[in-house]
Structures are given as C-alpha cells and as structure tokens.
Design an enzyme around this catalytic site. Structure first.
Site, mmCIF file in Angstrom:
data_model
loop_
_atom_site.group_PDB
_atom_site.id
_atom_site.type_symbol
_atom_site.label_atom_id
_atom_site.label_comp_id
_atom_site.label_asym_id
_atom_site.label_seq_id
_atom_site.Cartn_x
_atom_site.Cartn_y
_atom_site.Cartn_z
ATOM 1 N N TRP A 159 14.960 -9.876 -3.581
ATOM 2 C CA TRP A 159 14.531 -9.490 -2.232
ATOM 3 C C TRP A 159 14.397 -10.716 -1.326
ATOM 4 C CZ3 TRP A 159 15.664 -4.890 -0.929
ATOM 5 C CH2 TRP A 159 15.635 -3.865 -1.876
ATOM 6 N N ASP A 216 6.410 -10.736 2.513
ATOM 7 C CA ASP A 216 6.828 -9.387 2.143
ATOM 8 C C ASP A 216 5.914 -8.971 0.990
ATOM 9 O OD1 ASP A 216 7.982 -7.123 1.077
ATOM 10 O OD2 ASP A 216 10.021 -7.935 0.992
ATOM 11 N N LYS A 266 5.348 2.225 -2.597
ATOM 12 C CA LYS A 266 4.894 1.761 -3.908
ATOM 13 C C LYS A 266 3.382 1.963 -4.050
ATOM 14 C CE LYS A 266 8.773 -1.045 -3.120
ATOM 15 N NZ LYS A 266 9.694 -0.746 -4.181
HETATM 16 N N1 PMP Z 1 11.091 -5.924 -0.276
HETATM 17 C C1 PMP Z 1 10.667 -5.643 -1.512
HETATM 18 C C2 PMP Z 1 9.796 -6.638 -2.228
HETATM 19 C C3 PMP Z 1 11.017 -4.445 -2.125
HETATM 20 O O1 PMP Z 1 10.605 -4.167 -3.353
HETATM 21 C C4 PMP Z 1 11.838 -3.529 -1.414
HETATM 22 C C5 PMP Z 1 12.244 -2.191 -1.991
HETATM 23 N N2 PMP Z 1 12.134 -2.013 -3.313
HETATM 24 C C6 PMP Z 1 12.258 -3.871 -0.139
HETATM 25 C C7 PMP Z 1 11.871 -5.066 0.407
HETATM 26 C C8 PMP Z 1 13.156 -2.959 0.651
HETATM 27 O O2 PMP Z 1 12.446 -1.850 1.041
HETATM 28 P P1 PMP Z 1 13.163 -0.568 1.663
HETATM 29 O O3 PMP Z 1 13.971 0.052 0.588
HETATM 30 O O4 PMP Z 1 11.999 0.268 2.111
HETATM 31 O O5 PMP Z 1 13.987 -1.043 2.807
#
Ligand code: PMP
Length: 360
Positions: free
Chosen positions: A102, A172, A196
């Site tokens: 990420w 994040d 989550k």
């Molecule tokens: N950042 C992190 C740490 C994540 O775990 C996720 C999704 N698992 C995201 C960003 C992306 O989120 P979304 O699918 O809601 O765009």
C-alpha cells in the site's frame, strides 16, 4: 444459521449485535416509518445522527478541536490522490516511506501530481521489517511525509509514531484506526477506509488539521477538495447514508467495549497469543521481524505449502473463514480487527493445533 469467525482483511467481520440492531431498525428507523436508507441526508434526523457520530469519533480518538473530521467516499485509494492534491501547497515534492504494497501504491499515485521522494524502503527485505529511522533520507522541505501505519497485505505495523520533525506527518491508518490509542496532535492528516475497524465499505474517515485546508491545487476536482467537504459538513454530495449509519453503530459498540484504550489491550492479547503459537511450532512460520508484526493482520505460512488448500478447506468447515493470504504474498493471513472476539482467535489456534497434529 450459524455465523463463522471471519478473518477477512476487509470488508471484515462486524459485531453481531450491531447487525441485529440494523436488522431491527431496517423497516422503521427512529419512528420515521422508513429505513435510514430512505430518508434525506438533509433531514434533521439524519443530521442529528451524523453529529452524534462525529462526536463519538472525536471522543474515541480524543481528536483535538483544531482538527476537522470528514466522512468521504472513494476508499483508501482516493486518499492516495487527495493527499498530494491538497497538501502540496505550492511545493513539488513530498516524502514517502515504503514498507509494503500500500505504501508503494500511494507513492505511485502521488507521481501524477509531484515528484515524490522515497525516504527508505524494505522492498529488498521482502517487506519483513521497517527500515531503521537512522537510515531514512528525509527532506526537511518536503510538503509532507506519508507512511502506512499498518500494511494490511504484508502484516507490518509501526510500533510507534515516526519522528519527522516539522514536516507535516500523514498516515494511512486504513487497517488499524480505532485499534489503539493515537496522539492525533502528532499528525497533519490521518485517513482510513472504514471497511476494517469502522464498519462496512463505502466511507473513508479523514482527520485533518484545519490550518492545512484551502490550498488545493487548481486542478483538484471539487469532490477531492478537503476544504469543500469540511465546509459542507461532509454533505457536499449525497453520502452513503446506510454505511454512515453502520459506522455510527460501530462507534457506539466500541464505546460499550470501553473505548479504544480497552480494545487496544484485547487486540494486543489476541495478536500476542497467535504469534506465540506460530513461533512455537515447526509447522507454521511468520517471517516478519517480531517488533514490526501487525496486531491487525497476522501473516503466516505453512512450512509445507502443499497443505494450503487442505488447511483452508478444513478451516472453513470448522467455521473459520477468510484466512487465505493476499495473492501477491501467498500463504495465510488472519485479520484480527476490533470485531474479532478473543474466543475467535482461541478457536483459530485450536484448529491450527489440530491440523498440525493431523499432518505434522
Ligand atoms: N490502504 C490500506 C492500508 C489498505 O489496507 C487498503 C485496502 N485494503 C487501502 C489503502 C485501499 O482501500 P480501498 O480499497 O478502500 O481503496
């Protein structure tokens, strides 16, 4: 009907009592003769509901008064663009730390708007650790410093808040918001997709220091401008009303558990017992350095990967779902968000023991 212990990384398990409450209120919310999905977001009832939800969030994370709280759409990924669009403020570079998949995606997106600098990466170590802070090549003139506090796919989490001096710190926290006490005042901005720890998918929580607003790049789409959403009380466009309501039920549930400090202790215990068991066997292993292991996403493997399918099948038959690791990493992953009760972790360890006895 029997509910499973769902170890899915997100959308993730929700407490049964809030699902029951949502069901009970589905046809008639607050005596309106309609569900919350069917009423206007401009109605006094809806506005009262979201005011309470914001107050609960502020209370749960002790959010100081000089921070705005936004409830946005577009998930975590939209924040990968919204952060540079709003926080570059005349600068052309920002610092990014790479400790997992990420982190990497956030930086890739930022390249559309600026020249992000990589301060350090653990890619060569297969994302099994966080590079020592003494090795970070930080730029004191960066517009901001971005990092991912919990890498959901790789199973890595920051034990403490990084120290980056006067550069605005952006985190994040999609997969660990509300899971432990956070000193919000150390941050310029925190964002987190809800699916989550905070409810169903469809809402992104943003906590942003007020003085950073109002300087978005001219190309910023209106829907991506934090200041505009702040001014509109997150009602600039029609919001995902039902998800917002569910997030509210989740906050109330968390308050009933004793709040973030209380759930933090339970989360620490759940993760600790699962890692302790994994480390005690010659059948399972976890390659993440112990001090950086995520309390939320426990990534592990079977030494004999030929048994993966059997493991997942038998787990599912035993009422344990969502254990398959991300396709980019393989192996297994047990996500232990707030709604996963400790007995669920006990059940998982019990199953893993039985499986080991059968094949070990
Ligand atoms: N950042 C992190 C740490 C994540 O775990 C996720 C999704 N698992 C995201 C960003 C992306 O989120 P979304 O699918 O809601 O765009």
């Amino acid at each position: 009907m029997s509910r499973v212990y769902n170890f899915s990384p997100g959308p993730a398990m929700l407490p049964e009592e809030i699902l029951q409450q949502a069901r009970a209120e589905l046809l008639d919310w607050q005596g309106m003769g309609a569900s919350v999905m069917e009423v206007s977001h401009h109605s006094p009832e809806f506005k009262q509901m979201i005011a309470t939800i914001e107050a609960d969030f502020r209370e749960l994370h002790s959010i100081p008064a000089n921070y705005k709280v936004l409830f946005l759409q577009g998930g975590g990924r939209s924040q990968f663009s919204m952060v540079p669009l709003n926080l570059l403020r005349g600068k052309t570079t920002a610092d990014y730390l790479d400790i997992g998949i990420w982190s990497n995606m956030a930086m890739t997106e930022a390249r559309r708007y600026c020249a992000p600098r990589l301060v350090a990466s653990s890619k060569e170590q297969d994302y099994t650790l966080i590079p020592a802070q003494s090795e970070w090549q930080c730029n004191p003139n960066a517009a901001y410093f971005h990092y991912v506090d919990n890498e959901t796919i790789n199973g890595i989490e920051f034990p403490d808040i990084p120290e980056v001096g006067a550069v605005p710190l952006v985190a994040d926290m999609s997969s660990n918001i509300l899971s432990r006490v956070i000193d919000i005042s150390r941050f310029a901005l925190i964002y987190a997709a809800a699916q989550k720890n905070a409810g169903p998918a469809g809402i992104t929580l943003v906590i942003v220091r007020e003085d950073l607003l109002g300087q978005a790049l001219p190309i910023t789409p209106m829907m991506f401008d934090y200041a505009l959403h702040a001014k509109a009380g997150s009602l600039y466009n029609t919001p995902p009303t039902f998800t917002w309501y569910m997030v509210g039920l989740m906050f109330q549930w968390l308050k009933r558990q004793g709040g973030v400090a209380a759930i933090e202790k339970i989360n620490a215990r759940k993760a600790e017992k699962l890692y302790r068991y994994i480390d005690s066997t010659d059948f399972y292993h976890c390659k993440i350095e112990p001090s950086y292991r995520s309390r939320m996403n426990v990534v592990f493997r079977l030494f004999d990967e030929k048994l993966n399918d059997a493991f997942l099948q038998q787990a599912r038959a035993a009422g344990l779902s969502g254990l398959k690791g991300h396709s980019l990493v393989g192996g297994m992953r047990a996500s232990l968000y707030n709604a996963m009760p400790e007995v669920g972790v006990d059940a998982l360890i019990g199953f893993m023991r039985d499986f080991e006895r059968q094949f070990g």
